[in-house]
Design a protein around this motif. Sequence first.
Motif, PDB file in Angstrom:
ATOM      1  N   SER A  60       2.290   0.969   3.197  1.00 11.70           N
ATOM      2  CA  SER A  60       3.707   0.914   2.801  1.00 11.70           C
ATOM      3  C   SER A  60       3.949   0.184   1.488  1.00 11.70           C
ATOM      4  CB  SER A  60       4.523   0.229   3.916  1.00 11.70           C
ATOM      5  OG  SER A  60       4.385   0.913   5.137  1.00 11.70           O
ATOM      6  N   PHE A  61       2.915  -0.397   0.898  1.00  9.51           N
ATOM      7  CA  PHE A  61       3.089  -1.175  -0.334  1.00  9.51           C
ATOM      8  C   PHE A  61       3.001  -0.231  -1.538  1.00  9.51           C
ATOM      9  CE2 PHE A  61       1.574  -4.230   2.793  1.00  9.51           C
ATOM     10  CZ  PHE A  61       2.500  -5.252   2.647  1.00  9.51           C
ATOM     11  N   LYS A  62       4.126   0.335  -1.913  1.00  6.65           N
ATOM     12  CA  LYS A  62       4.168   1.418  -2.892  1.00  6.65           C
ATOM     13  C   LYS A  62       3.694   1.002  -4.276  1.00  6.65           C
ATOM     14  CE  LYS A  62       6.127   4.135   0.158  1.00  6.65           C
ATOM     15  NZ  LYS A  62       5.398   5.273   0.764  1.00  6.65           N
ATOM     16  N   ASN A  63       3.731  -0.304  -4.572  1.00  5.81           N
ATOM     17  CA  ASN A  63       3.343  -0.770  -5.903  1.00  5.81           C
ATOM     18  C   ASN A  63       1.906  -1.276  -5.969  1.00  5.81           C
ATOM     19  OD1 ASN A  63       5.892  -0.479  -7.404  1.00  5.81           O
ATOM     20  ND2 ASN A  63       6.663  -1.961  -5.906  1.00  5.81           N
ATOM     21  N   LEU A  64       1.200  -1.180  -4.874  1.00  4.96           N
ATOM     22  CA  LEU A  64      -0.141  -1.765  -4.803  1.00  4.96           C
ATOM     23  C   LEU A  64      -1.112  -1.014  -5.716  1.00  4.96           C
ATOM     24  CD1 LEU A  64      -1.128  -4.195  -3.167  1.00  4.96           C
ATOM     25  CD2 LEU A  64      -2.120  -2.604  -1.520  1.00  4.96           C
ATOM     26  N   ARG A  65      -1.815  -1.802  -6.526  1.00  2.58           N
ATOM     27  CA  ARG A  65      -2.833  -1.246  -7.419  1.00  2.58           C
ATOM     28  C   ARG A  65      -4.245  -1.649  -7.010  1.00  2.58           C
ATOM     29  NH1 ARG A  65      -0.312  -2.226 -13.502  1.00  2.58           N
ATOM     30  NH2 ARG A  65       1.732  -1.223 -13.134  1.00  2.58           N
ATOM     31  N   TYR A  66      -4.351  -2.750  -6.299  1.00  3.11           N
ATOM     32  CA  TYR A  66      -5.677  -3.312  -5.976  1.00  3.11           C
ATOM     33  C   TYR A  66      -5.661  -3.751  -4.519  1.00  3.11           C
ATOM     34  CZ  TYR A  66      -9.881  -6.287  -6.660  1.00  3.11           C
ATOM     35  OH  TYR A  66     -11.114  -6.850  -6.594  1.00  3.11           O
ATOM     36  N   LEU A  97      -0.521   5.007  -0.964  1.00  2.00           N
ATOM     37  CA  LEU A  97      -0.585   4.027  -2.051  1.00  2.00           C
ATOM     38  C   LEU A  97      -0.874   4.758  -3.362  1.00  2.00           C
ATOM     39  CD1 LEU A  97      -2.697   1.312  -0.180  1.00  2.00           C
ATOM     40  CD2 LEU A  97      -0.198   1.443  -0.399  1.00  2.00           C
ATOM     41  N   SER A  98       0.086   5.503  -3.834  1.00 11.11           N
ATOM     42  CA  SER A  98      -0.130   6.434  -4.947  1.00 11.11           C
ATOM     43  C   SER A  98      -0.445   5.745  -6.272  1.00 11.11           C
ATOM     44  CB  SER A  98       1.099   7.336  -5.113  1.00 11.11           C
ATOM     45  OG  SER A  98       2.262   6.556  -5.351  1.00 11.11           O
ATOM     46  N   LYS A  99      -0.160   4.439  -6.378  1.00 11.79           N
ATOM     47  CA  LYS A  99      -0.451   3.710  -7.622  1.00 11.79           C
ATOM     48  C   LYS A  99      -1.799   2.984  -7.578  1.00 11.79           C
ATOM     49  CE  LYS A  99       4.405   2.875  -8.831  1.00 11.79           C
ATOM     50  NZ  LYS A  99       5.426   1.852  -9.178  1.00 11.79           N
ATOM     51  N   LEU A 100      -2.539   3.170  -6.495  1.00 12.72           N
ATOM     52  CA  LEU A 100      -3.767   2.397  -6.286  1.00 12.72           C
ATOM     53  C   LEU A 100      -4.837   2.748  -7.328  1.00 12.72           C
ATOM     54  CD1 LEU A 100      -4.374   0.260  -4.107  1.00 12.72           C
ATOM     55  CD2 LEU A 100      -5.664   2.002  -2.874  1.00 12.72           C
ATOM     56  N   HIS A 101      -5.407   1.693  -7.924  1.00  7.67           N
ATOM     57  CA  HIS A 101      -6.527   1.830  -8.855  1.00  7.67           C
ATOM     58  C   HIS A 101      -7.853   1.414  -8.210  1.00  7.67           C
ATOM     59  CE1 HIS A 101      -3.219   1.952 -11.701  1.00  7.67           C
ATOM     60  NE2 HIS A 101      -4.047   2.235 -12.694  1.00  7.67           N
TER      61      HIS A 101
END
Length: 709
Positions: free
Chosen positions: A129-135, A154-158
């Motif tokens: 649910s953390f939509k801004n999560l990158r890491y 987590l569409s922003k995940l790097h």
Amino acid sequence: MMLAFSMATLDFLLLVVIVAAASYSFTGVHAGAACAPKERDALLAFRQGIDPWGLLASWQPEDEHDCCQWEGVQCSNLTGHVLELHLSNGDLTGEISRSLLSLQHLEYVDVSMNSLQGPTGQVPEFLGSFKNLRYLDLSSIPFSGRVPPQLGNLSKLHYLDLSNTGLPQPMYSTDLSWLTHLPLLQYLNMESVNLSMVTDWPYVVNTLPSLRVLILDNCSLTSANQSLPHLNLTNLEELHLSLNSFHHPVASCWFWNLTSLVHLSLGETALYGQLPSTLGDMVFLQVLDLSWNSNNLSMTTTNLKNLCNLTVLDLDTSLSYGNITELIERLPQCSSNKLQELHLQSNYLVGFLPSIMGHLTSIVTLDLSWNNITGPLPAFIGHFAHLRTLDLFFNHLTGHVPSEIGMLANLTTLDLSGNDLDGSITEEHLDGLRSLEYIDLSNNQLKIVVGSKWLPTFRLQEAYFASCQVGPLFPAWLKWQVDILQLDISNTGIIDRLPDWFCNTFSKVIFLDISNNQISDGLPTNMDIMSLEELHFSSSNLTGQIPPLPRNLSMLDISRNSLSGPLPSNFGAPKLDSIILYSNYISGQIPTSICELSLYALDLVNNLFEGEVPQCLNMSGMTYLLLSNNNFSGNFPPFLRSCTSLSFLDLSWNRFSGTMPMWIGRCSSLQFLRLNHNMFYGHIPNSITSLTNLYHLNLAANWISGFSW
């Protein structure tokens, strides 16, 4: 298998730091807006479920400072929102709380190497649910069960690390399609997650065009020969697939056209056959690991000459056969050779070490052990100025060791054991080896010739000289090796006494083998100050009684000496599990204190012991009990009834009496039973026919008759 941390991973982590530093204080000294009360309360609720030991001491509800100054918390300087949680390796225990859902601005979460599996043992679905999560790093948390597909939200995940290395019940996934929703993913580590049911994994990862690092070691993958018409992984730099079971030709793998690869790891994957010629076109490769593929690979037509960036090549136990000269000729021949590690152990390689090896000027580790290499050790070895490890164990090298080896000032490990080398090792060979920590010259025809006042420039941790000529005097230069942990000077022609400094100098030694020499007098009376765990001192001229032993000793072999007198009433070594004293003149009874030990092996053969064997109750782990050729008496030792692991029992040539017990048939592990030349009587119990593993039985010279049914 060779493991390496490449520049691709380092570059990616550096990128994460640089990008993140633009929006928050990375130092933990927060000078911007204070965190929101809602987020502060969420962190306190989170702490309540993971910190029973009070490790997060700075997280205090009554603290006047805002939560952005708490340990492991990073906030935005502009808004005060919590952006990062750095809680790796903190001995935290409990469950990841849903209270974290209040931290909707989170970009970075690292809670790895903690015990945060909670009562369900599964990765919480709400982490998706953390939509801004990158890491997101959840590695080395003992999770089990299914990997939640909600992570695909987590569409922003790097960066995603779910590695589960070494845990008893790893996570699993039967469908990786959720990964296709992570288009920005650059780093994916699912090591030891069970993916045995996922056959389309290459197609899934091929939808991740940003991917730079893919780690799927030990994932129970069954194939890598899928056909991918178009490769989207043009940015992929690291591919780790070791410890899977592919069982198909190596040339059929889908990834050989990934010319961007910097690191390729295929160790222990059951691949076989000829390596493809396209491998020679992967010019950016720095690390290539094909180790432990059961000697089923061939590179007779594969040319690596153009791989000028290659720094690590690991082919341990992989090649089916080869000539060392032809193999070296196929390695990079660049003007600036970067190869630092060359691992060629156990490849049936033949031939002489060729002069063309001289171009390996950057080599740091050279392992050619367990091959069939012949001829002399060439002098050009001394020109490898960066060399730290030289391992030529178990080949057929002949001739003298060149004095040029003394030029290797950075050498820490030298193993020339198991060859046919001869001649002398002198101060000229040794003086320049100032970094040396490990040396093994065992099982050659070498002679160590140094002056009685020679002071070595190195401080060894391990030294093995078995079957070299070191004596006749005990080597005085060893006095200065006060950091040594393992020492083998067995069968080295020493005809001397132990020096006065023996116990003090070797106080840190845990393994010591001085057997097969002619060392007179007794064992040192101050041995109890030593840290020894294993002592091998057989076949010498030791006399006198056994003194108090080192407290950590677990293995004692002082057989074939002339020790006498009784055993000590207390060995002083509670961890002793193997006592080998055969062929001495030790007399008296076995002390009852022996029952305090958990023995695996007791060998008192050919001594002068008498009396009854103590009736110990905690000997269930006893595997070897050898008491022959003494004057023991009494009945068949009843404590053996509980020795379910007993494999070898020899009571022969004593004065044991009474009947053989009916329970002998319960000793199902028995392979060797010798009771001859005693005074047993009665019948042979029929239960003896239950000993299906028995291959040696001797009941001769007793008063035993027929079976009792």
